[in-house]
Design a protein around this motif. Structure first.
Motif, mmCIF file in Angstrom:
data_model
loop_
_atom_site.group_PDB
_atom_site.id
_atom_site.type_symbol
_atom_site.label_atom_id
_atom_site.label_comp_id
_atom_site.label_asym_id
_atom_site.label_seq_id
_atom_site.Cartn_x
_atom_site.Cartn_y
_atom_site.Cartn_z
ATOM 1 N N HIS A 24 35.270 37.801 19.112
ATOM 2 C CA HIS A 24 34.597 38.831 19.899
ATOM 3 C C HIS A 24 35.548 39.439 20.914
ATOM 4 O O HIS A 24 36.467 38.785 21.395
ATOM 5 N N THR A 25 35.282 40.699 21.252
ATOM 6 C CA THR A 25 36.037 41.407 22.274
ATOM 7 C C THR A 25 35.114 41.624 23.463
ATOM 8 O O THR A 25 34.044 42.221 23.322
ATOM 9 N N LEU A 26 35.531 41.119 24.621
ATOM 10 C CA LEU A 26 34.740 41.237 25.840
ATOM 11 C C LEU A 26 35.423 42.209 26.792
ATOM 12 O O LEU A 26 36.651 42.203 26.915
ATOM 13 N N SER A 27 34.639 43.013 27.478
ATOM 14 C CA SER A 27 35.158 43.918 28.495
ATOM 15 C C SER A 27 34.545 43.495 29.824
ATOM 16 O O SER A 27 33.326 43.356 29.935
ATOM 17 N N VAL A 28 35.400 43.280 30.817
ATOM 18 C CA VAL A 28 34.952 42.761 32.102
ATOM 19 C C VAL A 28 35.419 43.719 33.200
ATOM 20 O O VAL A 28 36.618 43.974 33.338
ATOM 21 N N LEU A 29 34.485 44.262 33.972
ATOM 22 C CA LEU A 29 34.800 45.153 35.073
ATOM 23 C C LEU A 29 34.825 44.332 36.358
ATOM 24 O O LEU A 29 33.837 43.670 36.689
ATOM 25 N N VAL A 30 35.969 44.355 37.061
ATOM 26 C CA VAL A 30 36.160 43.495 38.239
ATOM 27 C C VAL A 30 36.743 44.293 39.396
ATOM 28 O O VAL A 30 37.313 45.367 39.205
ATOM 29 N N ASN A 31 36.630 43.734 40.613
ATOM 30 C CA ASN A 31 37.348 44.294 41.753
ATOM 31 C C ASN A 31 38.831 44.070 41.529
ATOM 32 O O ASN A 31 39.238 43.007 41.053
ATOM 33 N N ASN A 32 39.630 45.046 41.867
ATOM 34 C CA ASN A 32 41.079 44.901 41.756
ATOM 35 C C ASN A 32 41.579 44.262 43.045
ATOM 36 O O ASN A 32 41.897 44.944 44.013
ATOM 37 N N GLU A 33 41.590 42.942 43.053
ATOM 38 C CA GLU A 33 42.034 42.204 44.233
ATOM 39 C C GLU A 33 42.777 40.956 43.792
ATOM 40 O O GLU A 33 42.595 40.479 42.663
ATOM 41 N N PRO A 34 43.626 40.410 44.672
ATOM 42 C CA PRO A 34 44.409 39.229 44.304
ATOM 43 C C PRO A 34 43.520 38.051 43.899
ATOM 44 O O PRO A 34 42.486 37.798 44.504
ATOM 45 N N GLY A 35 43.927 37.351 42.860
ATOM 46 C CA GLY A 35 43.257 36.128 42.437
ATOM 47 C C GLY A 35 42.155 36.298 41.407
ATOM 48 O O GLY A 35 41.696 35.311 40.834
ATOM 49 N N VAL A 36 41.700 37.526 41.157
ATOM 50 C CA VAL A 36 40.589 37.725 40.218
ATOM 51 C C VAL A 36 41.003 37.323 38.806
ATOM 52 O O VAL A 36 40.288 36.583 38.128
ATOM 53 N N LEU A 37 42.155 37.792 38.357
ATOM 54 C CA LEU A 37 42.616 37.453 37.006
ATOM 55 C C LEU A 37 42.805 35.944 36.867
ATOM 56 O O LEU A 37 42.432 35.361 35.849
ATOM 57 N N ALA A 38 43.345 35.302 37.892
ATOM 58 C CA ALA A 38 43.536 33.847 37.852
ATOM 59 C C ALA A 38 42.198 33.124 37.709
ATOM 60 O O ALA A 38 42.094 32.128 36.979
ATOM 61 N N ARG A 39 41.168 33.627 38.358
ATOM 62 C CA ARG A 39 39.849 33.001 38.252
ATOM 63 C C ARG A 39 39.265 33.169 36.852
ATOM 64 O O ARG A 39 38.659 32.247 36.305
ATOM 65 N N VAL A 40 39.454 34.360 36.276
ATOM 66 C CA VAL A 40 38.950 34.603 34.916
ATOM 67 C C VAL A 40 39.693 33.715 33.919
ATOM 68 O O VAL A 40 39.070 33.049 33.080
ATOM 69 N N ILE A 41 40.997 33.677 34.018
ATOM 70 C CA ILE A 41 41.795 32.838 33.112
ATOM 71 C C ILE A 41 41.474 31.361 33.330
ATOM 72 O O ILE A 41 41.380 30.592 32.381
#
Length: 190
Positions: A24-41
């Motif tokens: 599956h391909t998921l699209s996630v809309l997030v705030n562009n702020e430090p640490g967000v990608l690290a939390r998702v990963i």
């Protein structure tokens, strides 16, 4: 059930899910702020989920929003769990399973594209063959010297895989791929 056959707390008695794994391909809309990608990963790695492709970019500069596109695989239950857990991360605004949305819209899959840079070192007769095949794949020459080419190719991941396979015997030296960018067909947004 006999007393000696009842689960004892051992992992051997955990019933295995028999559903087939799906991509599956998921699209996630997030705030562009430090640490967000690290939390998702971290959500994926902490639970043992694999990420096949990951792309991230700010998409709405004024609102400081980024779009993360994740390609992953799992059973339907696991995919629902991933989506629910992503939605609980505080800076996440929206999670859309583009694969499910495509199915709801009567489409096979969302539109998925990837970009790759491919370096091929070649000389003599192989240079002409390299250029001929690159042209057949609609790959664009973005750098060239007397000893190498760097091609840019855009398309489905399978097209890029085929291009890489064709270039290997001709002197493929290096590959850089962006990961998948995806969007559903139709007038509605995410």
């Amino acid at each position: 059930m006999n007393a000696h056959l009842q689960p004892t707390g051992s992992a051997y008695f955990i019933q295995q899910e028999t559903s087939k794994e799906e991509r599956h391909t998921l699209s996630v809309l997030v705030n562009n702020e430090p640490g967000v990608l690290a939390r998702v990963i971290g959500l994926f790695s902490g639970r043992g989920y694999n990420i096949e492709s990951l792309t991230v970019s700010e998409t709405e500069h004024e609102a400081h929003l980024s779009r993360i596109t994740i390609v992953t695989a799992g059973t339907p239950g696991v995919l629902e769990q991933i989506k629910a857990q992503l939605e609980r991360i505080v800076p996440v605004h929206r999670v859309v399973d583009l694969t499910v949305r495509a199915s709801q819209l009567g489409q096979e899959r969302p539109i998925e594209r990837e970009v790759a840079l491919v370096k091929v070192v070649s000389d003599g007769e192989t240079r002409a063959e390299t250029l001929r095949l690159a042209d057949a794949f609609h790959a664009k020459v973005v750098d060239a010297t007397v000893s190498h080419f760097i091609f840019e190719i855009t398309g489905k991941s399978s097209k890029i895989d085929q291009f890489v396979a064709v270039m290997k015997p001709l002197g493929l030296t290096e590959i850089c791929r962006t990961g998948i960018a995806a969007m559903n067909r139709g007038p509605q947004g995410m």
